[in-house]
Structures are given as C-alpha cells and as structure tokens.
Design an enzyme around this catalytic site. Structure first.
Site, PDB file in Angstrom:
ATOM      1  N   ASN A   1      -1.892   6.271  11.191  1.00  0.00           N
ATOM      2  CA  ASN A   1      -2.671   5.451  10.244  1.00  0.00           C
ATOM      3  C   ASN A   1      -2.794   6.127   8.884  1.00  0.00           C
ATOM      4  O   ASN A   1      -3.248   7.264   8.796  1.00  0.00           O
ATOM      5  CB  ASN A   1      -4.094   5.243  10.770  1.00  0.00           C
TER       6      ASN A   1
ATOM      7  N   THR B   1       6.158   2.904  12.644  1.00  0.00           N
ATOM      8  CA  THR B   1       4.775   3.215  12.965  1.00  0.00           C
ATOM      9  C   THR B   1       4.642   3.868  14.338  1.00  0.00           C
ATOM     10  O   THR B   1       5.481   3.638  15.221  1.00  0.00           O
ATOM     11  CB  THR B   1       3.949   1.900  12.959  1.00  0.00           C
ATOM     12  N   ASP B   2       3.563   4.612  14.529  1.00  0.00           N
ATOM     13  CA  ASP B   2       3.311   5.214  15.848  1.00  0.00           C
ATOM     14  C   ASP B   2       2.913   4.159  16.883  1.00  0.00           C
ATOM     15  O   ASP B   2       2.925   4.430  18.086  1.00  0.00           O
ATOM     16  CB  ASP B   2       2.232   6.301  15.756  1.00  0.00           C
ATOM     17  N   GLU B   3       2.571   2.943  16.418  1.00  0.00           N
ATOM     18  CA  GLU B   3       2.092   1.919  17.363  1.00  0.00           C
ATOM     19  C   GLU B   3       3.183   1.488  18.338  1.00  0.00           C
ATOM     20  O   GLU B   3       2.878   0.919  19.383  1.00  0.00           O
ATOM     21  CB  GLU B   3       1.545   0.697  16.612  1.00  0.00           C
TER      22      GLU B   3
ATOM     23  N   TYR C   1     -15.200  -3.025  16.032  1.00  0.00           N
ATOM     24  CA  TYR C   1     -14.661  -3.739  17.195  1.00  0.00           C
ATOM     25  C   TYR C   1     -15.071  -3.029  18.479  1.00  0.00           C
ATOM     26  O   TYR C   1     -14.943  -1.799  18.597  1.00  0.00           O
ATOM     27  CB  TYR C   1     -13.129  -3.788  17.145  1.00  0.00           C
TER      28      TYR C   1
ATOM     29  N   LEU D   1       6.124 -10.096  -2.688  1.00  0.00           N
ATOM     30  CA  LEU D   1       4.750 -10.319  -3.183  1.00  0.00           C
ATOM     31  C   LEU D   1       4.021 -11.317  -2.285  1.00  0.00           C
ATOM     32  O   LEU D   1       3.564 -12.370  -2.736  1.00  0.00           O
ATOM     33  CB  LEU D   1       4.746 -10.777  -4.652  1.00  0.00           C
ATOM     34  N   THR D   2       3.927 -10.963  -1.018  1.00  0.00           N
ATOM     35  CA  THR D   2       3.066 -11.726  -0.104  1.00  0.00           C
ATOM     36  C   THR D   2       1.622 -11.401  -0.481  1.00  0.00           C
ATOM     37  O   THR D   2       1.375 -10.675  -1.459  1.00  0.00           O
ATOM     38  CB  THR D   2       3.295 -11.299   1.357  1.00  0.00           C
TER      39      THR D   2
ATOM     40  N   LYS E   1       7.746  -4.218  15.274  1.00  0.00           N
ATOM     41  CA  LYS E   1       8.232  -2.960  14.683  1.00  0.00           C
ATOM     42  C   LYS E   1       9.164  -2.250  15.668  1.00  0.00           C
ATOM     43  O   LYS E   1      10.174  -1.670  15.272  1.00  0.00           O
ATOM     44  CB  LYS E   1       7.059  -2.045  14.302  1.00  0.00           C
TER      45      LYS E   1
ATOM     46  N   PHE F   1       0.829  -1.210   0.000  1.00  0.00           N
ATOM     47  CA  PHE F   1       0.000   0.000   0.000  1.00  0.00           C
ATOM     48  C   PHE F   1       0.872   1.272   0.000  1.00  0.00           C
ATOM     49  O   PHE F   1       0.917   2.010  -1.001  1.00  0.00           O
ATOM     50  CB  PHE F   1      -0.917  -0.065   1.232  1.00  0.00           C
TER      51      PHE F   1
ATOM     52  N   ALA G   1       9.195  -2.863   3.685  1.00  0.00           N
ATOM     53  CA  ALA G   1       8.661  -4.235   3.684  1.00  0.00           C
ATOM     54  C   ALA G   1       8.370  -4.685   5.102  1.00  0.00           C
ATOM     55  O   ALA G   1       9.214  -4.557   5.986  1.00  0.00           O
ATOM     56  CB  ALA G   1       9.664  -5.189   3.039  1.00  0.00           C
TER      57      ALA G   1
ATOM     58  N   ARG H   1     -10.921  -6.380  19.386  1.00  0.00           N
ATOM     59  CA  ARG H   1      -9.566  -6.897  19.130  1.00  0.00           C
ATOM     60  C   ARG H   1      -8.882  -7.134  20.486  1.00  0.00           C
ATOM     61  O   ARG H   1      -8.976  -6.284  21.379  1.00  0.00           O
ATOM     62  CB  ARG H   1      -8.817  -5.848  18.304  1.00  0.00           C
TER      63      ARG H   1
ATOM     64  N   TYR I   1       2.435  -7.140  16.481  1.00  0.00           N
ATOM     65  CA  TYR I   1       2.878  -6.289  15.356  1.00  0.00           C
ATOM     66  C   TYR I   1       3.755  -5.143  15.862  1.00  0.00           C
ATOM     67  O   TYR I   1       4.880  -4.948  15.399  1.00  0.00           O
ATOM     68  CB  TYR I   1       1.669  -5.727  14.591  1.00  0.00           C
TER      69      TYR I   1
ATOM     70  N   PRO J   1     -18.179  -4.454  10.529  1.00  0.00           N
ATOM     71  CA  PRO J   1     -17.767  -4.944  11.859  1.00  0.00           C
ATOM     72  C   PRO J   1     -16.984  -3.894  12.643  1.00  0.00           C
ATOM     73  O   PRO J   1     -15.814  -3.634  12.364  1.00  0.00           O
ATOM     74  CB  PRO J   1     -16.874  -6.140  11.520  1.00  0.00           C
TER      75      PRO J   1
END
Ligand code: NAD
Ligand code: DAU
Length: 352
Positions: free
Chosen positions: A187, A132-134, A215, A35-36, A162, A11, A82, A289, A158, A213
């Site tokens: 995001n 990522t900010d996560e 959460y 190419l997953t 990271k 993406f 990646a 989640r 995840y 859906p």
C-alpha cells in the site's frame, strides 16, 4: 530513450513521471492516460511544460489507438501503471477492471511487441509492468510474508484482474521472448492520493468533522510505503532489474487499520490545534468490505539486496509530510472531492 509511462496522471504514476522527467532530462517521457475519475493533470502541473515531457490522452482498451501511437512514436521502453485501482469499486463494477487491467494490458503488450518486432527486435527494449501485493491473497499466520515465490491467490475482482495482467506479461516474456520485468508493491500513501483510499479519506474526514468509516473491527493489516519511495523503486527496477524477474516492494511497515486511524487522529489534533482525543471521537465502525483480505506483508529483501533500494522515509515522517501536503493543498482536495478538476483539465487537452 523514448519512454511511455501509462497512468501517469494518477496517484503513483504522477510521482513516477515527475521523477523520470526531472532525473533523466535526456529521456523523452510520454504520459498516456485516459483521465478517468482517478486521473488528474493537476498532479503534474509543476512539470507540465518540461521540454522532455508530453501528455497523451488515450485509453488502453483501444487497441487501434495503441498500435497507431506505437507506430508513430517508436517507444524504447514502457512503464505500465494505468489501471482501475480501488478494491471497493471492483466489488460493484468488476467489468471495468477486466477491461482496463486485463484487456488494456494485453493491448499494450501487443502494441509494444508488434512495434518492436517490426523495427529490429527486442534489443534495448523493456516492458515494465507495475503490480500489487494483493495478487498473493491474504496472510493469516503473523510470521508469513509475501515473497516473489508466493503462489498467486487473488481474492477480490481488483486483485484477480491484476493477477491476470501479471500472468499475461509473464506469458509474453515466455512465449514471444519479450523483455518484461514486473514488481508487486504494498500500500502506498502520500501527496496526490485520491481521497477514496483509507489515508486521504481519513485526513479529509477528520478535517471536515465527518465520521471516520472503519471497516469491520479495524483489525486488517496493511504494509505502508511512501509513494516517492515506490517511484524510486520503480526507477531501480526499470534500470537495474533483470529481465523476466519480479521484485516485491514494501516498507516492512505493518499497521492495523484502527491503530493507523488513531495515529492520524493524533497527528491531525496536533496540526489543527484540537484537544487530544477530539478527532478519535469521529471513528465509526461500518459494515466490513466483502471478502476483506486480513493482512498483507511484503518481504522486500530481493530488491534491497539485489538492486540496493531501500525506503528513505520512516512512516511517522512520511505521514507528517502527507498530512502537511493535504492541509496545504486545499484547492486540490476541494477540486477532487467536488469533481471540478475533471472538466477544467479535460477541456485543456484534446484527444490526439
Ligand atoms: P490511480 O487509480 O490513482 O491511477 C490510475 C491512473 O490510470 C489514472 O490516472 C487513470 O486515469 C488511468 N487509467 C485508468 N484506466 C485507464 C485506461 N483505460 N487507459 C488509460 N489510462 C487509464 O492508481 P494508483 O494508485 O496510482 O496505482 C497505479 C498502479 O500501481 C496500478 O497499476 C495499481 O494496480 C498499482 N499499485 C497501486 C498501489 C497503491 O497503493 N495505490 C500499490 C501497488 C500497486
Ligand atoms: O496493497 C496494495 C493495494 O493497496 C493497491 O494495489 C490498491 O490499488 C490500493 O487501493 C490499496 O488497496 P487497499 O484495499 O489495501 O487500500 P484501501 O485504502 O482501499 O484500504 C486500506 C484498508 O483500510 C483496507 O483494509 C480497507 C480499510 N478501509 C478502507 C477505506 C477506504 C476502511 O477501513 N475504511 C475505508 O473507508
């Protein structure tokens, strides 16, 4: 400049590859991607024949492959995107995240370091790690923001993977004096977003009259940025960011999930000519989640003040563009949701 971009068929990576191929015709851009399920060369069909672009199919968990590729191609710079990127998948299959996000990143650091050390050193080289900010965890006080000084506190497999990769990148900068730079972004949303993530999933389900859906109670907050603005920020950090530094990237654009889903329903009702309120009836509350982070919010002042970057699009404008893109690209969506994109494109490109 010979520049390696990893994860360029995904993406965000596809928007970064497009920006660099078109903005810097004097650069040679190499897109390395395994190419997953998330990698799709259709994301780059408009630039696949550009003279300064080469696609390489390969896996960053394969250290030998990376060493050989660096020895052959002598890259000057790396922009590393990646990754396994979906939190829900990390809950059911954490090891894939360890392999690609941690082991893969260390393999890439080793390949770049060894190639640069054996060909004259680090002068003019740059290894840019996109994160990522996560990694900062979850905010509970509404006045708090993640700054570059916020302590890491990852809460999902995840974000833990990271965070580990970020630590390795900084450790290579400190220990081997490798020229590294990092960014941590909020995001993203926009064209080519894989429809397992909130916004494209909701657009697709509204269009096909499937349940939406949400959460838990839909109270979790995310800070949304248009993907092209992230690609522009990556351009700024790659070219102007100070080595050893980290830049937080975000849109100062926080939305509760439920409010965002309602906004999408309104936009879609209008675009599809449905009476107002029709799509919102599809909203369905589902089991939360596991370990769901409550709120992310980025303080992006450093990149704005030091590198002069700022988002170019307001959220409503970006969402309209995104919805229009998905409605106009039904074949892309059908191929992605059916899985047909993989066999088609995988057959076209052989392994190196
Ligand atoms: P994505 O899942 O859409 O794309 C990931 C790409 O990496 C795919 O093309 C996939 O084929 C490739 N890939 C996966 N494993 C690989 C491997 N072992 N070897 C080579 N290629 C492999 O992800 P995305 O949403 O575009 O995210 C890209 C990067 O940006 C990730 O590092 C992610 O952590 C980070 N990020 C994402 C967001 C977001 O909102 N999506 C926000 C901030 C940071
Ligand atoms: O903050 C940056 C991160 O944003 C990136 O590092 C990740 O790669 C990216 O996937 C994204 O992570 P999130 O978990 O925030 O994104 P996701 O789209 O999966 O979920 C957004 C919010 O919506 C989150 O609070 C969970 C919720 N959600 C998600 C899905 C898929 C739902 O309520 N229903 C859903 O079906």
């Amino acid at each position: 400049m010979k520049l390696l971009i990893t994860g360029g068929a995904g993406f965000i990576g596809s928007h970064v590859v497009r920006l660099f191929v078109t903005k810097y015709p004097e650069y040679q851009i190499y897109n390395l991607d395994a190419l997953t399920y998330a990698g799709n060369l259709a994301n780059l069909s408009d630039i696949e024949n550009a003279p300064n672009y080469t696609f390489i199919k390969g896996d960053i968990t394969d250290a030998k492959f990376l060493e050989d590729m660096f020895a052959e191609l002598s890259f000057d710079g790396v922009i590393h995107l990646a990754a396994e990127s979906h939190v829900d998948r990390s809950i059911t299959d954490p090891m894939s995240f360890v392999m690609t996000n941690v082991v893969g990143t260390v393999n890439l650091l080793n390949a770049a370091k060894n190639s640069w050390v054996s060909t004259g050193g680090f002068d003019g080289k740059r290894f840019y790690h996109v994160s990522t900010d996560e990694v900062y965890g979850s905010l509970h006080n509404p006045e708090d923001f993640f700054t570059e000084e916020t302590a890491y506190d990852p809460q999902s497999p995840y974000s833990a993977s990271k965070a580990a990769s970020d630590h390795f990148v900084r450790a290579y900068g400190n220990t081997y004096k490798m020229p590294v730079v990092l960014s941590n972004c909020s995001n993203n949303y926009g064209p080519n977003h894989f429809p397992e993530k909130l916004i494209p999933l909701m657009i697709h389900n509204i269009q096909t009259n499937k349940p939406l859906p949400v959460y838990g109670k839909g109270e979790n907050v995310r800070d949304w940025l248009f993907v092209v603005d992230h690609a522009r920020a990556i351009d700024a950090v790659f070219h102007k960011g100070k080595l050893g530094e980290t830049y937080n990237i975000g849109g100062f654009n926080e939305w509760k999930n439920l409010d965002l889903v309602h906004l999408l329903c309104q936009i879609m009702d209008r675009k599809l000519g449905r009476p107002e309120g029709t799509s919102a009836q599809l909203i369905t509350y589902v089991t939360d989640r596991a370990g769901h982070d409550l709120r992310y919010a980025i303080d992006a002042n450093k990149i704005m003040n030091e590198l002069g970057w700022q988002p170019s699009l307001q959220f409503e404008e970006g969402l309209e563009k995104t919805v229009d893109w998905f409605l106009a690209n039904q074949t892309w969506l059908e191929n992605v949701t059916s899985g047909a994109y993989q066999s088609y494109y995988k057959g076209m490109y052989a392994n190196r």
